[in-house]
Design an enzyme around this catalytic site. Structure first.
Site, PDB file in Angstrom:
ATOM      1  N   SER A 218      -1.345  15.301  -7.074  1.00  0.00           N
ATOM      2  CA  SER A 218      -1.184  16.520  -7.875  1.00  0.00           C
ATOM      3  C   SER A 218       0.061  17.244  -7.394  1.00  0.00           C
ATOM      4  CB  SER A 218      -2.432  17.391  -7.775  1.00  0.00           C
ATOM      5  OG  SER A 218      -2.587  17.882  -6.476  1.00  0.00           O
ATOM      6  N   MET A 219       0.821  17.742  -8.376  1.00  0.00           N
ATOM      7  CA  MET A 219       2.125  18.327  -8.040  1.00  0.00           C
ATOM      8  C   MET A 219       2.256  19.738  -8.608  1.00  0.00           C
ATOM      9  SD  MET A 219       4.449  14.871  -8.467  1.00  0.00           S
ATOM     10  CE  MET A 219       4.346  14.842 -10.244  1.00  0.00           C
ATOM     11  N   GLY A 220       1.172  20.503  -8.561  1.00  0.00           N
ATOM     12  CA  GLY A 220       1.191  21.901  -8.995  1.00  0.00           C
ATOM     13  C   GLY A 220       1.768  22.060 -10.392  1.00  0.00           C
ATOM     14  N   GLY A 223       2.683  19.084 -12.667  1.00  0.00           N
ATOM     15  CA  GLY A 223       1.710  18.146 -13.236  1.00  0.00           C
ATOM     16  C   GLY A 223       1.202  17.163 -12.212  1.00  0.00           C
ATOM     17  N   GLY A 250      -6.874  21.789  -7.866  1.00  0.00           N
ATOM     18  CA  GLY A 250      -6.989  20.389  -7.447  1.00  0.00           C
ATOM     19  C   GLY A 250      -8.410  19.871  -7.641  1.00  0.00           C
ATOM     20  N   ASP A 251      -9.395  20.718  -7.370  1.00  0.00           N
ATOM     21  CA  ASP A 251     -10.798  20.319  -7.534  1.00  0.00           C
ATOM     22  C   ASP A 251     -11.101  20.077  -9.016  1.00  0.00           C
ATOM     23  OD1 ASP A 251     -10.893  20.938  -4.817  1.00  0.00           O
ATOM     24  OD2 ASP A 251     -11.450  23.010  -5.240  1.00  0.00           O
TER      25      ASP A 251
HETATM   26  N1  LIG Z   1       1.608  26.668 -11.637  1.00  0.00           N
HETATM   27  C1  LIG Z   1       0.914  25.795 -12.372  1.00  0.00           C
HETATM   28  N2  LIG Z   1       1.147  25.664 -13.706  1.00  0.00           N
HETATM   29  C2  LIG Z   1       0.458  24.791 -14.451  1.00  0.00           C
HETATM   30  N3  LIG Z   1      -0.475  23.951 -13.940  1.00  0.00           N
HETATM   31  C3  LIG Z   1      -0.751  24.040 -12.616  1.00  0.00           C
HETATM   32  C4  LIG Z   1      -0.079  24.964 -11.764  1.00  0.00           C
HETATM   33  N4  LIG Z   1      -0.560  24.796 -10.498  1.00  0.00           N
HETATM   34  C5  LIG Z   1      -1.499  23.833 -10.569  1.00  0.00           C
HETATM   35  N5  LIG Z   1      -1.607  23.362 -11.830  1.00  0.00           N
HETATM   36  C6  LIG Z   1      -2.480  22.278 -12.331  1.00  0.00           C
HETATM   37  O1  LIG Z   1      -3.465  21.955 -11.383  1.00  0.00           O
HETATM   38  C7  LIG Z   1      -3.276  20.615 -10.885  1.00  0.00           C
HETATM   39  C8  LIG Z   1      -3.577  20.555  -9.401  1.00  0.00           C
HETATM   40  O2  LIG Z   1      -2.764  21.490  -8.747  1.00  0.00           O
HETATM   41  P1  LIG Z   1      -2.249  21.389  -7.235  1.00  0.00           P
HETATM   42  O3  LIG Z   1      -1.313  20.258  -7.081  1.00  0.00           O
HETATM   43  O4  LIG Z   1      -1.755  22.753  -6.905  1.00  0.00           O
HETATM   44  O5  LIG Z   1      -3.606  21.025  -6.482  1.00  0.00           O
HETATM   45  P2  LIG Z   1      -4.095  21.370  -5.005  1.00  0.00           P
HETATM   46  O6  LIG Z   1      -2.935  21.828  -4.178  1.00  0.00           O
HETATM   47  O7  LIG Z   1      -4.865  20.232  -4.519  1.00  0.00           O
HETATM   48  O8  LIG Z   1      -5.072  22.601  -5.308  1.00  0.00           O
HETATM   49  P3  LIG Z   1      -6.365  23.112  -4.480  1.00  0.00           P
HETATM   50  O9  LIG Z   1      -6.561  22.217  -3.304  1.00  0.00           O
HETATM   51  O10 LIG Z   1      -6.012  24.532  -4.120  1.00  0.00           O
HETATM   52  O11 LIG Z   1      -7.496  23.076  -5.457  1.00  0.00           O
HETATM   53  C9  LIG Z   1      -1.819  20.270 -11.238  1.00  0.00           C
HETATM   54  O12 LIG Z   1      -1.639  18.888 -11.354  1.00  0.00           O
HETATM   55  C10 LIG Z   1      -1.653  21.016 -12.570  1.00  0.00           C
HETATM   56  O13 LIG Z   1      -2.263  20.305 -13.633  1.00  0.00           O
HETATM   57 MG   LIG Z   2      -6.238  20.335  -2.916  1.00  0.00          MG
END
Ligand SMILES: Nc1ncnc2c1ncn2[C@@H]1O[C@H](COP(=O)(O)OP(=O)(O)OP(=O)(O)O)[C@@H](O)[C@H]1O
Ligand SMILES: [Mg+2]
Length: 303
Positions: A218-220, A223, A250-251
């Protein structure tokens, strides 16, 4: 049935304070109390999607009972093991003067007998079920405890892991169906930065070589990237929208990926649905609601 495991749930007490003075009495302007843990977020999202699931884990004391009541109120099916001693932790999150400070407490001690009960529970999953293991490992459990849970499963149960460092690494030789590092966790796992798509791809390949079947990164706001079990790559950009908060993104994504894959067995589609779930949560004040997810999913399919 999708089973989730939350070893160390917490009550998160958020305090919003205008003028925090350390060593003095400060008054909060407002407070809120959230119940959770990463596995619980996965279960909550599955429940909103109408996917059969069961949340497992450990709870203790009066805070543990409050936590379990909140699951019942949210309609999340659970079969938590109640520990005889200790209390489920309360984490205090202070939002003061545009800075966030987290005070995270240790959880209750999990005795060997309780850990064995959870291991035994794994033996009763059946073909077609899946298991999600997410969140950090409590310090009282061995770092390879997720691996022990996986080893107790009957054959061919799909497993999804969202954990950091050594607790994730210890599961790789057991060939988890999917692991879901974010970009920072991916870099930490391979020991170098991944500034380009090629670097993300080769880092995912190395985790696949170490045993993971699918690597979902996952890349925030960018996508997500998937290296699937057949060696094909998939990329899904995140939709545009107003980000309200990113806790549980992410969950949500992992819940979406696993549930959709179980229904359709189509990697591309599962990745699109996963991003719809993650982004719908980012655009919500808490976890995403079902209609918001499906609307985003349809929009991504059309673009
Ligand atoms: N700023 C954003 N805009 C749009 N979509 C987002 C954004 N941040 C997160 N997402 C969505 O959420 C998904 C997972 O996000 P992220 O990569 O931040 O996960 P994470 O760091 O494991 O999160 P966490 O562990 O806090 O639940 C992304 O692939 C995207 O679809
Ligand atoms: Mg996470």
């Amino acid at each position: 049935m999708i089973y989730t495991v939350t070893l160390n749930p917490a009550l998160d007490y958020h305090m919003y304070i205008d003028n925090l003075q350390l060593g003095e009495v400060s008054r909060a302007q407002s407070v809120s109390l959230n119940y959770g843990g990463k596995g619980i977020n996965v279960s909550a999202l599955l429940t909103r999607l109408g996917i059969p699931n069961l949340a497992l884990g450990f709870a203790a004391g009066i805070t543990g009972r409050l936590f379990l009541k909140s699951l019942i109120r949210q309609g999340i099916p659970q079969d938590f093991i109640l520990l005889k001693e200790g209390t489920t932790r309360i984490n205090v999150k202070i939002h003061a003067d545009a800075k966030d400070t987290d005070l995270n407490a240790p959880g209750p001690r999990i005795p060997r007998s309780a850990a064995d009960t959870l291991i035994e529970r794994m033996r009763h999953l059946s073909l077609g079920d899946a298991l999600v293991l997410s969140g950090s490992m409590p310090s009282c459990l061995p770092v390879d405890f997720y691996g022990t849970l996986i080893q107790a499963l009957p054959p061919r149960i799909l497993t999804a892991i969202d954990a950091e460092g050594s607790s994730l690494r210890a599961t790789l030789p057991l060939h988890p169906f999917v692991i879901k590092p974010n970009l920072r966790e991916l870099e930490e796992l391979v020991g170098h930065s991944c500034p380009t798509q090629e670097a993300v791809h080769s880092a995912a390949q190395s985790l696949q070589a170490a045993g993971a079947q699918n690597v979902l990164v996952s890349m925030g706001a960018q996508g997500a990237f998937l290296l699937d079990a057949e060696g094909h790559t998939h990329l899904q950009a995140a939709p545009e929208g107003t980000v309200i908060q990113t806790v549980g993104c992410g969950d949500s994504m992992l819940a979406g990926f696993l549930s959709r894959w179980l229904e359709q067995q189509d990697y591309d589609d599962a990745l699109t649905f996963a991003v719809a779930c993650g982004s719908a949560t980012a655009f919500s004040s808490h976890l995403a609601e079902r209609d918001d997810i499906w609307n985003l999913y349809k929009m991504l399919r059309q673009s």
